[in-house]
Design a protein around this motif. Sequence first.
Motif, PDB file in Angstrom:
ATOM      1  N   ALA A   1       0.872  -1.296  -0.013  1.00  0.00           N
ATOM      2  CA  ALA A   1      -0.045   0.071  -0.002  1.00  0.00           C
ATOM      3  C   ALA A   1       0.893   1.203  -0.087  1.00  0.00           C
ATOM      4  O   ALA A   1       0.616   2.432  -0.686  1.00  0.00           O
ATOM      5  N   ALA A   2       1.832   1.268   0.833  1.00  0.00           N
ATOM      6  CA  ALA A   2       2.771   2.422   0.702  1.00  0.00           C
ATOM      7  C   ALA A   2       3.473   2.784  -0.622  1.00  0.00           C
ATOM      8  O   ALA A   2       3.501   4.021  -1.045  1.00  0.00           O
ATOM      9  N   LEU A   3       3.825   1.670  -1.306  1.00  0.00           N
ATOM     10  CA  LEU A   3       4.203   1.893  -2.633  1.00  0.00           C
ATOM     11  C   LEU A   3       3.360   2.562  -3.716  1.00  0.00           C
ATOM     12  O   LEU A   3       3.602   3.142  -4.471  1.00  0.00           O
ATOM     13  N   LEU A   4       1.903   1.876  -3.640  1.00  0.00           N
ATOM     14  CA  LEU A   4       0.857   2.330  -4.302  1.00  0.00           C
ATOM     15  C   LEU A   4       0.665   3.893  -4.040  1.00  0.00           C
ATOM     16  O   LEU A   4       0.436   4.621  -4.915  1.00  0.00           O
ATOM     17  N   MET A   5       0.579   4.159  -2.728  1.00  0.00           N
ATOM     18  CA  MET A   5       0.643   5.368  -2.329  1.00  0.00           C
ATOM     19  C   MET A   5       1.389   6.515  -3.004  1.00  0.00           C
ATOM     20  O   MET A   5       1.270   7.530  -3.492  1.00  0.00           O
ATOM     21  N   HIS A   6       2.663   5.965  -2.651  1.00  0.00           N
ATOM     22  CA  HIS A   6       3.970   6.878  -3.411  1.00  0.00           C
ATOM     23  C   HIS A   6       3.721   6.960  -4.862  1.00  0.00           C
ATOM     24  O   HIS A   6       3.855   8.132  -5.608  1.00  0.00           O
ATOM     25  N   ALA A   7       3.424   5.915  -5.544  1.00  0.00           N
ATOM     26  CA  ALA A   7       3.258   5.807  -7.016  1.00  0.00           C
ATOM     27  C   ALA A   7       2.133   6.699  -7.460  1.00  0.00           C
ATOM     28  O   ALA A   7       2.381   7.588  -8.595  1.00  0.00           O
ATOM     29  N   PHE A   8       1.143   6.746  -6.858  1.00  0.00           N
ATOM     30  CA  PHE A   8      -0.028   7.404  -7.331  1.00  0.00           C
ATOM     31  C   PHE A   8      -0.134   8.814  -6.920  1.00  0.00           C
ATOM     32  O   PHE A   8      -0.704   9.573  -7.560  1.00  0.00           O
ATOM     33  N   THR A   9       0.493   9.194  -5.834  1.00  0.00           N
ATOM     34  CA  THR A   9       0.414  10.826  -5.341  1.00  0.00           C
ATOM     35  C   THR A   9       1.661  11.145  -5.562  1.00  0.00           C
ATOM     36  O   THR A   9       1.457  12.707  -5.729  1.00  0.00           O
TER      37      THR A   9
ATOM     38  N   ARG B   1      14.276   0.791   3.697  1.00  0.00           N
ATOM     39  CA  ARG B   1      15.233   0.658   2.850  1.00  0.00           C
ATOM     40  C   ARG B   1      14.820  -0.277   1.908  1.00  0.00           C
ATOM     41  O   ARG B   1      15.386  -0.295   0.693  1.00  0.00           O
ATOM     42  N   ILE B   2      14.401  -1.436   2.295  1.00  0.00           N
ATOM     43  CA  ILE B   2      13.719  -2.528   1.365  1.00  0.00           C
ATOM     44  C   ILE B   2      12.938  -1.882   0.315  1.00  0.00           C
ATOM     45  O   ILE B   2      12.910  -2.247  -0.921  1.00  0.00           O
ATOM     46  N   LEU B   3      11.942  -1.148   0.791  1.00  0.00           N
ATOM     47  CA  LEU B   3      11.044  -0.379  -0.327  1.00  0.00           C
ATOM     48  C   LEU B   3      11.637   0.527  -1.262  1.00  0.00           C
ATOM     49  O   LEU B   3      11.332   0.627  -2.436  1.00  0.00           O
ATOM     50  N   GLU B   4      12.704   1.151  -0.684  1.00  0.00           N
ATOM     51  CA  GLU B   4      13.456   2.141  -1.646  1.00  0.00           C
ATOM     52  C   GLU B   4      14.088   1.391  -2.587  1.00  0.00           C
ATOM     53  O   GLU B   4      14.128   1.642  -3.677  1.00  0.00           O
ATOM     54  N   ALA B   5      14.637   0.155  -2.238  1.00  0.00           N
ATOM     55  CA  ALA B   5      15.655  -0.853  -3.166  1.00  0.00           C
ATOM     56  C   ALA B   5      14.472  -1.261  -4.152  1.00  0.00           C
ATOM     57  O   ALA B   5      14.754  -1.149  -5.417  1.00  0.00           O
ATOM     58  N   ALA B   6      13.309  -1.510  -3.857  1.00  0.00           N
ATOM     59  CA  ALA B   6      12.078  -1.882  -4.667  1.00  0.00           C
ATOM     60  C   ALA B   6      11.687  -0.993  -5.896  1.00  0.00           C
ATOM     61  O   ALA B   6      11.577  -1.363  -6.877  1.00  0.00           O
TER      62      ALA B   6
ATOM     63  N   VAL C   1       0.960  -0.089 -12.358  1.00  0.00           N
ATOM     64  CA  VAL C   1       1.315   0.238 -10.960  1.00  0.00           C
ATOM     65  C   VAL C   1       0.957  -1.026 -10.338  1.00  0.00           C
ATOM     66  O   VAL C   1       1.529  -1.306  -9.103  1.00  0.00           O
ATOM     67  N   MET C   2      -0.409  -1.282 -10.247  1.00  0.00           N
ATOM     68  CA  MET C   2      -0.998  -2.236  -9.365  1.00  0.00           C
ATOM     69  C   MET C   2      -0.072  -3.762  -9.483  1.00  0.00           C
ATOM     70  O   MET C   2       0.115  -4.397  -8.648  1.00  0.00           O
ATOM     71  N   ARG C   3       0.054  -3.922 -10.963  1.00  0.00           N
ATOM     72  CA  ARG C   3       0.579  -5.130 -11.426  1.00  0.00           C
ATOM     73  C   ARG C   3       2.046  -5.319 -10.547  1.00  0.00           C
ATOM     74  O   ARG C   3       2.667  -6.205 -10.122  1.00  0.00           O
ATOM     75  N   THR C   4       2.664  -3.999 -10.789  1.00  0.00           N
ATOM     76  CA  THR C   4       3.976  -4.184  -9.940  1.00  0.00           C
ATOM     77  C   THR C   4       4.321  -4.101  -8.453  1.00  0.00           C
ATOM     78  O   THR C   4       5.069  -4.967  -7.937  1.00  0.00           O
ATOM     79  N   TYR C   5       3.353  -3.347  -7.978  1.00  0.00           N
ATOM     80  CA  TYR C   5       3.507  -3.197  -6.369  1.00  0.00           C
ATOM     81  C   TYR C   5       2.388  -3.698  -5.589  1.00  0.00           C
ATOM     82  O   TYR C   5       2.233  -3.648  -4.074  1.00  0.00           O
ATOM     83  N   GLY C   6       1.348  -3.969  -6.071  1.00  0.00           N
ATOM     84  CA  GLY C   6      -0.017  -4.427  -5.520  1.00  0.00           C
ATOM     85  C   GLY C   6       0.135  -6.021  -4.881  1.00  0.00           C
ATOM     86  O   GLY C   6       0.927  -6.703  -4.997  1.00  0.00           O
ATOM     87  N   GLY C   7      -1.069  -6.367  -4.338  1.00  0.00           N
ATOM     88  CA  GLY C   7      -1.315  -7.709  -3.975  1.00  0.00           C
ATOM     89  C   GLY C   7      -2.371  -8.069  -4.485  1.00  0.00           C
ATOM     90  O   GLY C   7      -3.369  -7.271  -5.053  1.00  0.00           O
ATOM     91  N   PHE C   8      -2.623  -9.523  -4.471  1.00  0.00           N
ATOM     92  CA  PHE C   8      -3.899  -9.944  -5.036  1.00  0.00           C
ATOM     93  C   PHE C   8      -5.384  -9.534  -4.269  1.00  0.00           C
ATOM     94  O   PHE C   8      -6.048  -9.189  -4.875  1.00  0.00           O
ATOM     95  N   GLU C   9      -4.963  -9.517  -2.890  1.00  0.00           N
ATOM     96  CA  GLU C   9      -6.277  -8.965  -2.248  1.00  0.00           C
ATOM     97  C   GLU C   9      -6.687  -7.420  -2.449  1.00  0.00           C
ATOM     98  O   GLU C   9      -7.555  -7.150  -2.662  1.00  0.00           O
TER      99      GLU C   9
END
Length: 344
Positions: free
Chosen positions: A179-187, A211-216, A229-237
């Motif tokens: 969710a944090a990466l989706l938020m970063h990507a979309f906002t 640091r892990i999310l920064e590396a991702a 964006v969803m495909r890259t960082y999202g989850g199935f749920e």
Amino acid sequence: MENLKITIPNQAINKSLKAKIDTKTKPLGALGQLEKLATQIGLIQQSLSPELRAPHLFVFAADHGIAKHGVSAYPQEVTYQMVVNFLYEGAAINVFAKQNQITLKVVDAGVNHDFGNMPNLIHAKIGNGTKSFLNEPAMTADECVAALKKGGELVDEIKNTGCNVIGFGEMGIGNTSSAALLMHAFTGFPLADCVGLGTGLNPAELENKFRILEAALEKNKVPEEAIEVMRTYGGFEIAMMCGAMLKAASLKMIVLVDGFIATAAYLAAYRFNANIKHYAIFCHESEEKGHKKLLEFLNATPVLKLDMRLGEGTGCALAYPILQSSVNFLNQMASFKSAHVSTH
């Protein structure tokens, strides 16, 4: 999902709704946010006497490959263990849903576990958890589309029961990272503003998560299209919830959004079709870092602020009686005229 039609509610009834609210036996605006909720629900249903019928709540559960990198205080097995807890009615969401007579549906969107023939579980597994987006996109294009589509199909089934209000919750160890990466990507907000404690990390664990999310992000960059964006960082749920929210809005149902993860799913849905905003009610402001800022970005006013960060749809279940109150005052409260009360 881009082809799903979500219509803006006809605003012609707005004047009549305001008149009905303003002539109730109270000072103008005295019921505050309840008046705004009553207006929104009336607009959604195009009715001066709206009803909340057969409320349902979906809890979508799935595992995340990123969880294997220590971004959570809990091991991945907790996802399936909590699903079992939901099915045996032992979780907070079970208590609150039962209290408020909300039908709870638990969905295996992609848990890394074989549940067999457990009763009351909706089997919608796309895969045994996503891949780690530290190494590659979380989902294939086909998996992402399948999750979005399945969410819509599940809502179709619920709509046929007469339901017109539906809440969305989740369970998935590692999903605050997603969710944090989706938020970063979309906002475009800095990653540091999006990453929080999740399941209760200590400072060293939080630094590791960041640091892990920064590396991702460095590995995958940020795609331009919402579905990528969803495909890259999202989850199935999260993807399944996104598809379900879009479908519910297209069917003119009231969409109840829970906390941080559910709002990230909504954010993706909003990028697919901004008209969803007319159907969404944000149930609470989570304590998870980033949620307040995300709500502000969406210009959303949460119904509750109880310092919770549990997920599961608990905010939806707790906010539901307030929605009932907003509809009930509109339908049952006397007007100045009917009560023979002087206005001046």
